[in-house]
Design a protein around this motif. Sequence first.
Motif, PDB file in Angstrom:
ATOM      1  N   UNK A   1       0.847  -1.198   0.000  1.00  0.00           N
ATOM      2  CA  UNK A   1       0.000   0.000   0.000  1.00  0.00           C
ATOM      3  C   UNK A   1       0.883   1.249   0.000  1.00  0.00           C
ATOM      4  N   UNK A   2       0.509   2.227  -0.818  1.00  0.00           N
ATOM      5  CA  UNK A   2       1.346   3.419  -0.928  1.00  0.00           C
ATOM      6  C   UNK A   2       0.492   4.656  -1.187  1.00  0.00           C
ATOM      7  N   UNK A   3       0.780   5.701  -0.448  1.00  0.00           N
ATOM      8  CA  UNK A   3       0.124   6.986  -0.650  1.00  0.00           C
ATOM      9  C   UNK A   3       0.546   7.581  -1.988  1.00  0.00           C
ATOM     10  N   UNK A   4      -0.378   8.183  -2.747  1.00  0.00           N
ATOM     11  CA  UNK A   4       0.023   8.871  -3.965  1.00  0.00           C
ATOM     12  C   UNK A   4       1.170   9.842  -3.696  1.00  0.00           C
ATOM     13  N   UNK A   5       2.112   9.871  -4.617  1.00  0.00           N
ATOM     14  CA  UNK A   5       3.367  10.635  -4.561  1.00  0.00           C
ATOM     15  C   UNK A   5       4.543   9.762  -4.180  1.00  0.00           C
ATOM     16  N   UNK A   6       4.304   8.556  -3.662  1.00  0.00           N
ATOM     17  CA  UNK A   6       5.372   7.719  -3.115  1.00  0.00           C
ATOM     18  C   UNK A   6       6.542   7.543  -4.077  1.00  0.00           C
ATOM     19  N   UNK A   7       6.283   7.106  -5.284  1.00  0.00           N
ATOM     20  CA  UNK A   7       7.373   6.783  -6.199  1.00  0.00           C
ATOM     21  C   UNK A   7       8.046   8.039  -6.743  1.00  0.00           C
ATOM     22  N   UNK A   8       7.282   9.118  -6.865  1.00  0.00           N
ATOM     23  CA  UNK A   8       7.872  10.388  -7.278  1.00  0.00           C
ATOM     24  C   UNK A   8       8.818  10.908  -6.198  1.00  0.00           C
ATOM     25  N   UNK A   9       8.410  10.796  -4.934  1.00  0.00           N
ATOM     26  CA  UNK A   9       9.263  11.222  -3.815  1.00  0.00           C
ATOM     27  C   UNK A   9      10.536  10.393  -3.775  1.00  0.00           C
ATOM     28  N   UNK A  10      10.418   9.086  -3.933  1.00  0.00           N
ATOM     29  CA  UNK A  10      11.597   8.228  -3.905  1.00  0.00           C
ATOM     30  C   UNK A  10      12.535   8.536  -5.066  1.00  0.00           C
ATOM     31  N   UNK A  11      11.960   8.797  -6.229  1.00  0.00           N
ATOM     32  CA  UNK A  11      12.781   9.105  -7.407  1.00  0.00           C
ATOM     33  C   UNK A  11      13.594  10.371  -7.166  1.00  0.00           C
ATOM     34  N   UNK A  12      12.946  11.421  -6.677  1.00  0.00           N
ATOM     35  CA  UNK A  12      13.656  12.672  -6.398  1.00  0.00           C
ATOM     36  C   UNK A  12      14.597  12.512  -5.204  1.00  0.00           C
ATOM     37  N   UNK A  13      14.164  11.724  -4.220  1.00  0.00           N
ATOM     38  CA  UNK A  13      14.935  11.582  -2.997  1.00  0.00           C
ATOM     39  C   UNK A  13      16.295  10.959  -3.189  1.00  0.00           C
ATOM     40  N   UNK A  14      16.477  10.220  -4.276  1.00  0.00           N
ATOM     41  CA  UNK A  14      17.778   9.611  -4.565  1.00  0.00           C
ATOM     42  C   UNK A  14      18.632  10.485  -5.478  1.00  0.00           C
ATOM     43  N   UNK A  15      18.134  11.671  -5.818  1.00  0.00           N
ATOM     44  CA  UNK A  15      18.875  12.544  -6.724  1.00  0.00           C
ATOM     45  C   UNK A  15      19.956  13.338  -5.984  1.00  0.00           C
ATOM     46  N   UNK A  16      19.546  14.167  -5.039  1.00  0.00           N
ATOM     47  CA  UNK A  16      20.511  14.984  -4.300  1.00  0.00           C
ATOM     48  C   UNK A  16      19.868  15.556  -3.045  1.00  0.00           C
ATOM     49  N   UNK A  17      20.659  16.282  -2.275  1.00  0.00           N
ATOM     50  CA  UNK A  17      20.185  16.815  -0.995  1.00  0.00           C
ATOM     51  C   UNK A  17      19.041  17.813  -1.141  1.00  0.00           C
ATOM     52  N   UNK A  18      18.863  18.365  -2.330  1.00  0.00           N
ATOM     53  CA  UNK A  18      17.798  19.351  -2.526  1.00  0.00           C
ATOM     54  C   UNK A  18      16.427  18.803  -2.184  1.00  0.00           C
ATOM     55  N   UNK A  19      16.277  17.467  -2.219  1.00  0.00           N
ATOM     56  CA  UNK A  19      14.970  16.862  -2.007  1.00  0.00           C
ATOM     57  C   UNK A  19      14.846  16.172  -0.642  1.00  0.00           C
ATOM     58  N   UNK A  20      15.782  16.467   0.263  1.00  0.00           N
ATOM     59  CA  UNK A  20      15.673  15.893   1.601  1.00  0.00           C
ATOM     60  C   UNK A  20      14.402  16.381   2.308  1.00  0.00           C
ATOM     61  N   UNK A  21      14.073  17.651   2.165  1.00  0.00           N
ATOM     62  CA  UNK A  21      12.864  18.177   2.805  1.00  0.00           C
ATOM     63  C   UNK A  21      11.612  17.568   2.189  1.00  0.00           C
ATOM     64  N   UNK A  22      11.670  17.249   0.900  1.00  0.00           N
ATOM     65  CA  UNK A  22      10.551  16.573   0.242  1.00  0.00           C
ATOM     66  C   UNK A  22      10.339  15.202   0.867  1.00  0.00           C
ATOM     67  N   UNK A  23      11.444  14.494   1.126  1.00  0.00           N
ATOM     68  CA  UNK A  23      11.355  13.197   1.789  1.00  0.00           C
ATOM     69  C   UNK A  23      10.789  13.333   3.202  1.00  0.00           C
ATOM     70  N   UNK A  24      11.284  14.298   3.955  1.00  0.00           N
ATOM     71  CA  UNK A  24      10.831  14.472   5.333  1.00  0.00           C
ATOM     72  C   UNK A  24       9.344  14.811   5.376  1.00  0.00           C
ATOM     73  N   UNK A  25       8.915  15.695   4.487  1.00  0.00           N
ATOM     74  CA  UNK A  25       7.498  16.050   4.419  1.00  0.00           C
ATOM     75  C   UNK A  25       6.647  14.819   4.103  1.00  0.00           C
ATOM     76  N   UNK A  26       7.136  13.982   3.214  1.00  0.00           N
ATOM     77  CA  UNK A  26       6.442  12.743   2.859  1.00  0.00           C
ATOM     78  C   UNK A  26       6.323  11.838   4.086  1.00  0.00           C
ATOM     79  N   UNK A  27       7.430  11.642   4.797  1.00  0.00           N
ATOM     80  CA  UNK A  27       7.417  10.765   5.972  1.00  0.00           C
ATOM     81  C   UNK A  27       6.455  11.272   7.038  1.00  0.00           C
ATOM     82  N   UNK A  28       6.332  12.581   7.167  1.00  0.00           N
ATOM     83  CA  UNK A  28       5.439  13.145   8.174  1.00  0.00           C
ATOM     84  C   UNK A  28       3.973  13.053   7.764  1.00  0.00           C
ATOM     85  N   UNK A  29       3.722  12.793   6.475  1.00  0.00           N
ATOM     86  CA  UNK A  29       2.354  12.754   5.962  1.00  0.00           C
ATOM     87  C   UNK A  29       1.772  11.351   5.902  1.00  0.00           C
TER      88      UNK A  29
END
Length: 454
Positions: A294-322
């Motif tokens: 089971x996965x909340x919409x945005x999951x795979x997009x967040x993971x894709x960006x999250x492995x790119x660079x530090x710019x998306x660390x906050x995107x990951x954190x926001x996802x985890x909090x949601x």
Amino acid sequence: MRELNYLVKIEGNELLLERFIDAINDGTCKIDDKYPNPYLLDSGEKFLLAVIIEYFFQTRTFSKELYISFIEKLRKISGFNSYYYALGKQTEELVFNAFERVKKNKHKIFIPKKEEELSSPSLTKEDKELLSFLCYLAVSHIKYGPSYASVTANEYFDIVTELGSDEVAQLKKNGTGKLAKELIEYKDSDLTAKANDVFATINLKLANDNEESYGKALTFVNKLLQTDFPKSYEISFSAKNKELLPVKGLPKCGQHYLFAGAVKFPKLHPQILEYVHLSQHKYEWYNNLEDENCAMPSTFAVFALGLENENYFETLISYYKTVDEEHQSVQSKFTQAFLEKFGVTEKSIKVYINAILSIQEHPYNKTFASYFATEKSLKLLLDNKENFISYYFTDQDLKEYTDSGNEASEMAEYCWESVMYTTFGQTKGFAKISKTLTDDEKIIFEKLQTRAKQ
């Protein structure tokens, strides 16, 4: 008997109920902010919404146009979830009384299996209108209800079809018809795309594996999500090459293929981030994934960006909090890939700990300890332990803990136990880990195990 400060009885309150209906129709009715949130007139009277709906059904001859107009006004006032149960019961009673083949028990209406093959008599205009209203209710479940509401919606669709209406077939083919054709269909030499806002499906077929094709696909999806399209949905994806993220164990599905392919093109990253913001809603789900996947919409997009660079660390954190930590655990598969990519730094450790907190019990992985086998990484871990409340608890968290009678420090200790388990495993193995550390590292490791003095 508990004394209520709102009305729940129809008899003797008919004139007042008419005033409530008038206020709903002219947009002046409000909601009391105290549970169970009765409707409120400007003059101060309060009535439970379920009773208002029951009275409306009792006193208004059924008309699809009239009923939908009234229900849509309720939705604008208090949202679908405030009335779906009461509306369902009243609508089911109408259908039960109108069609001999429809039976009911305490929980729902249905057509017995032995009668499913029986031919239905020709539907009258009134029959078709009532079944069309049942379709409206089913569509509302899909569009505005939680993901599991699709079960009820499909039960309603089955009844409509069994009774001889072709409306469900038309909905499957064309959707509700409320979205402009250019929003639900697109075709050129790069992309063929079609969406259905009833069954919450988005179908993408890429002819070319290039930036332009993926960009058009993202544009199509993002424009769709800016409309009244259901918040829980599924994406099917077809292309000559199907990319996968370097994350072991992630389910293969259309949304995975889409974002694993699109993230290859840096110019598309802003569109992927836009998708994250448009699609991320707690308690909503990708409908083509079940159980442990089971996965909340945005999951795979967040993971894709999250492995790119530090710019998306906050995107990951926001996802985890949601995410819904009680019902989703697929994000645990991402943690290993994240640590492999970024290791333990002052920034990445915040992502790591938020990942652990996003699941009721993040699984232990024996490789995690290797990332905390240096004095520097252990010091970072200790800093996060000592500042856990300020780093990881929001003001809203602190308020909820206080309201529920819990101390923030106790909650921090509880959370820290999860961090230690996920990172180092069971406490009985800590002595073995300690033997591999230097004297200075051992001192830090012992502090990581020490509970705060209350």
